[in-house]
Motif scaffolding. Sequence first.
Motif, PDB file in Angstrom:
ATOM      1  N   GLN A   1     -33.673   1.175 -28.496  1.00  0.00           N
ATOM      2  CA  GLN A   1     -32.426   1.248 -27.715  1.00  0.00           C
ATOM      3  C   GLN A   1     -32.088  -0.079 -27.053  1.00  0.00           C
ATOM      4  N   LYS A   2     -33.111  -0.844 -26.669  1.00  0.00           N
ATOM      5  CA  LYS A   2     -32.835  -2.164 -26.088  1.00  0.00           C
ATOM      6  C   LYS A   2     -32.191  -3.074 -27.134  1.00  0.00           C
ATOM      7  N   ILE A   3     -32.683  -3.000 -28.367  1.00  0.00           N
ATOM      8  CA  ILE A   3     -32.101  -3.838 -29.435  1.00  0.00           C
ATOM      9  C   ILE A   3     -30.665  -3.373 -29.715  1.00  0.00           C
ATOM     10  N   GLU A   4     -30.472  -2.068 -29.775  1.00  0.00           N
ATOM     11  CA  GLU A   4     -29.118  -1.545 -30.022  1.00  0.00           C
ATOM     12  C   GLU A   4     -28.156  -1.966 -28.912  1.00  0.00           C
ATOM     13  N   TRP A   5     -28.684  -2.058 -27.695  1.00  0.00           N
ATOM     14  CA  TRP A   5     -27.872  -2.417 -26.520  1.00  0.00           C
ATOM     15  C   TRP A   5     -27.429  -3.877 -26.542  1.00  0.00           C
ATOM     16  N   CYS A   6     -28.271  -4.754 -27.038  1.00  0.00           N
ATOM     17  CA  CYS A   6     -28.030  -6.193 -26.829  1.00  0.00           C
ATOM     18  C   CYS A   6     -27.024  -6.771 -27.820  1.00  0.00           C
ATOM     19  N   ASP A   7     -26.407  -7.889 -27.391  1.00  0.00           N
ATOM     20  CA  ASP A   7     -25.586  -8.713 -28.285  1.00  0.00           C
ATOM     21  C   ASP A   7     -26.420  -9.846 -28.870  1.00  0.00           C
ATOM     22  N   MET A   8     -27.457 -10.205 -28.133  1.00  0.00           N
ATOM     23  CA  MET A   8     -28.325 -11.295 -28.594  1.00  0.00           C
ATOM     24  C   MET A   8     -29.766 -10.995 -28.210  1.00  0.00           C
ATOM     25  N   MET A   9     -30.681 -11.368 -29.086  1.00  0.00           N
ATOM     26  CA  MET A   9     -32.103 -11.131 -28.827  1.00  0.00           C
ATOM     27  C   MET A   9     -32.852 -12.462 -28.935  1.00  0.00           C
TER      28      MET A   9
ATOM     29  N   GLY B   1     -23.369  -8.833 -36.489  1.00  0.00           N
ATOM     30  CA  GLY B   1     -22.592  -9.124 -35.276  1.00  0.00           C
ATOM     31  C   GLY B   1     -23.476  -9.492 -34.098  1.00  0.00           C
ATOM     32  N   LYS B   2     -24.767  -9.169 -34.172  1.00  0.00           N
ATOM     33  CA  LYS B   2     -25.682  -9.578 -33.102  1.00  0.00           C
ATOM     34  C   LYS B   2     -26.335 -10.906 -33.499  1.00  0.00           C
ATOM     35  N   ARG B   3     -26.815 -11.617 -32.476  1.00  0.00           N
ATOM     36  CA  ARG B   3     -27.463 -12.908 -32.712  1.00  0.00           C
ATOM     37  C   ARG B   3     -28.915 -12.870 -32.309  1.00  0.00           C
ATOM     38  N   ALA B   4     -29.677 -13.765 -32.888  1.00  0.00           N
ATOM     39  CA  ALA B   4     -31.095 -13.853 -32.532  1.00  0.00           C
ATOM     40  C   ALA B   4     -31.514 -15.311 -32.440  1.00  0.00           C
ATOM     41  N   LEU B   5     -32.467 -15.553 -31.559  1.00  0.00           N
ATOM     42  CA  LEU B   5     -32.955 -16.911 -31.304  1.00  0.00           C
ATOM     43  C   LEU B   5     -34.467 -16.866 -31.149  1.00  0.00           C
ATOM     44  N   LEU B   6     -35.169 -17.677 -31.935  1.00  0.00           N
ATOM     45  CA  LEU B   6     -36.612 -17.834 -31.745  1.00  0.00           C
ATOM     46  C   LEU B   6     -36.846 -18.984 -30.783  1.00  0.00           C
TER      47      LEU B   6
END
Length: 222
Positions: free
Chosen positions: A86-94, A136-141
């Motif tokens: 649910q946290k991942i579904e909630w976010c726009d960026m991880m 549509g969501k973004r991710a950053l390492l």
Amino acid sequence: MRILVVYWHPEPQSFNGAMFRTACETLVGVGHEVKTSNLHEMHFDPVSSRKNFTMIKDPNYLKQQIEEMHATETNGFSAEIETEVQKIEWCDMMIWQFPLWWFGLPAVLKGWVDRVFAMGRIYNFEHIYETGVFRGKRALLSLTTGGPEEAYRKEGFNGDITAILRPIQRGMLQFAGFDVLAPQIVYAPVRMMEEQRKQHLTDYAVRLQRISDESPIDVGAH
Ligand code: FAD
């Protein structure tokens, strides 16, 4: 933006810990909503088993992806997995904050992916990559290394860092539909002077203040 920061390091006073706190404070400071998964503090168990689920499809043979599909249909994920999904579904960026261990994610963070990126819910036969569930969501390492930057160039003794990160950026994040931003890498913080480390924290904070303006990178699809 709504931003989830997932972090693992066994020592809260580590440089990774400082990067994690810098991210959270900076992002909140510029008005983003932030949730965290501090996996060490949570004592997150990385080992997949039937405890991933409250429902059972086949009691005689544990086939994780079959049980994940069933749990998706029956709302049958255990509370600790459901909360993370649910946290991942909630976010726009991880953002994932971690030390590079054996050219990859440390085991607890890898185990978080193994358990939380569940078939049916996070990906399915129709929805991967460009049609991924999380498009549509973004991710950053955001990671640190022990080796110096020159060791991670194409001609360096470890080879190109982009190739090392490909299983994560392509195989996990893009697979689930995320657009991937350029990784934030602090090479060999252990070998730096205190002032250099502080400068890296400042540089990261400056970058994060404008993170919503950034465009995704090419992580090497093939
Ligand atoms: P730390 O040692 O925790 O911190 C470095 C310094 O920063 C410390 O002196 C700390 O006090 C200081 N510090 C903390 N907070 C602040 C602050 N706010 N301001 C200024 N300074 C601060 N490396 C590779 O390159 N490739 C690998 O494949 C690899 N595999 C590994 C596998 C294992 C099992 C292990 C244990 C290590 C491996 N390493 C590898 C090394 C590892 O990546 C590095 O040790 C790690 O990335 C360094 O980050 P850290 O947060 O642990 O640093």
